[in-house]
Design a protein around this motif. Structure first.
Motif, PDB file in Angstrom:
ATOM      1  N   ILE A   1     -24.101  48.782 -20.702  1.00  0.00           N
ATOM      2  CA  ILE A   1     -24.998  48.242 -19.669  1.00  0.00           C
ATOM      3  C   ILE A   1     -26.451  48.528 -20.024  1.00  0.00           C
ATOM      4  O   ILE A   1     -27.293  47.619 -20.041  1.00  0.00           O
ATOM      5  CB  ILE A   1     -24.653  48.831 -18.281  1.00  0.00           C
ATOM      6  N   GLN A   2     -26.774  49.795 -20.302  1.00  0.00           N
ATOM      7  CA  GLN A   2     -28.168  50.156 -20.558  1.00  0.00           C
ATOM      8  C   GLN A   2     -28.681  49.523 -21.843  1.00  0.00           C
ATOM      9  O   GLN A   2     -29.820  49.055 -21.903  1.00  0.00           O
ATOM     10  CB  GLN A   2     -28.344  51.671 -20.593  1.00  0.00           C
ATOM     11  N   ASN A   3     -27.843  49.470 -22.863  1.00  0.00           N
ATOM     12  CA  ASN A   3     -28.227  48.847 -24.124  1.00  0.00           C
ATOM     13  C   ASN A   3     -28.520  47.357 -23.929  1.00  0.00           C
ATOM     14  O   ASN A   3     -29.516  46.837 -24.453  1.00  0.00           O
ATOM     15  CB  ASN A   3     -27.110  49.051 -25.162  1.00  0.00           C
ATOM     16  N   TYR A   4     -27.695  46.674 -23.182  1.00  0.00           N
ATOM     17  CA  TYR A   4     -27.896  45.248 -22.900  1.00  0.00           C
ATOM     18  C   TYR A   4     -29.214  45.025 -22.155  1.00  0.00           C
ATOM     19  O   TYR A   4     -29.993  44.135 -22.503  1.00  0.00           O
ATOM     20  CB  TYR A   4     -26.712  44.713 -22.092  1.00  0.00           C
ATOM     21  N   ILE A   5     -29.491  45.848 -21.156  1.00  0.00           N
ATOM     22  CA  ILE A   5     -30.741  45.716 -20.394  1.00  0.00           C
ATOM     23  C   ILE A   5     -31.946  45.984 -21.305  1.00  0.00           C
ATOM     24  O   ILE A   5     -32.908  45.215 -21.327  1.00  0.00           O
ATOM     25  CB  ILE A   5     -30.770  46.677 -19.181  1.00  0.00           C
ATOM     26  N   ASP A   6     -31.878  47.071 -22.081  1.00  0.00           N
ATOM     27  CA  ASP A   6     -32.999  47.469 -22.935  1.00  0.00           C
ATOM     28  C   ASP A   6     -33.290  46.454 -24.042  1.00  0.00           C
ATOM     29  O   ASP A   6     -34.447  46.263 -24.418  1.00  0.00           O
ATOM     30  CB  ASP A   6     -32.739  48.837 -23.560  1.00  0.00           C
ATOM     31  N   LEU A   7     -32.253  45.814 -24.569  1.00  0.00           N
ATOM     32  CA  LEU A   7     -32.439  44.866 -25.679  1.00  0.00           C
ATOM     33  C   LEU A   7     -32.764  43.447 -25.225  1.00  0.00           C
ATOM     34  O   LEU A   7     -33.000  42.578 -26.061  1.00  0.00           O
ATOM     35  CB  LEU A   7     -31.194  44.849 -26.570  1.00  0.00           C
ATOM     36  N   ASN A   8     -32.780  43.226 -23.924  1.00  0.00           N
ATOM     37  CA  ASN A   8     -33.018  41.874 -23.414  1.00  0.00           C
ATOM     38  C   ASN A   8     -34.143  41.843 -22.392  1.00  0.00           C
ATOM     39  O   ASN A   8     -34.006  41.258 -21.312  1.00  0.00           O
ATOM     40  CB  ASN A   8     -31.716  41.311 -22.821  1.00  0.00           C
TER      41      ASN A   8
END
Length: 148
Positions: A50-57
């Motif tokens: 979840i956090q990786n998806y938010i941070d990379l987008n």
């Protein structure tokens, strides 16, 4: 969940668990993570994704996910949030469904079954360690209905 495992998740994902110190009038996270240790790895991977998806987008302007409650209910993980988008909703749905096949106590994925009455998802080994789980039935048993 053991306090040290819970604190590990809080430290690794402070943005997701930012409601942990709010009052019970504001959030259910005030009671902590309400499941056994066996799902720690599943929760860790879910929060990471979840956090990786938010941070990379950044360009998608996804509202930061905040966990409002994390618990076990009817033998599966329940992960309630504010924020996110449909893709994050799919990640959560997948993790919740995966929890039906992971022992809540030890994290094993072998010989999984459920108890009746108060429903727990456990491996045979963990179920046999405590008299309160005597109603455990293997998922291969046709009389066990896990469709929710």
């Amino acid at each position: 969940m053991k306090k040290e495992l819970q604190e590990n998740l809080y430290k690794k994902y402070p943005l997701i668990f930012q409601q942990k110190d709010l009052s019970m009038k504001e959030t259910c996270m005030c009671w902590g993570i309400g499941c056994y240790d066996g799902w720690f790895f599943l929760l860790d991977q879910l929060c990471y994704n979840i956090q990786n998806y938010i941070d990379l987008n950044d360009h998608l302007k996804i509202e930061q996910v905040q966990a409002t409650q994390v618990k076990e209910k009817f033998g599966h993980l329940c992960f309630y949030i504010q924020g996110g988008d449909d893709r994050i909703g799919g990640m959560i749905h997948l993790a919740e469904n995966m929890s039906y096949n992971i022992c809540e106590q030890c994290g094993s994925t072998g010989n999984i079954g459920q108890t009746t009455g108060w429903i727990y998802t456990l491996c045979k080994s963990c179920a046999s360690k405590d008299e309160k789980y005597k109603s455990w039935k293997s998922k291969e048993d046709k009389s066990l209905n896990t469709d929710k």
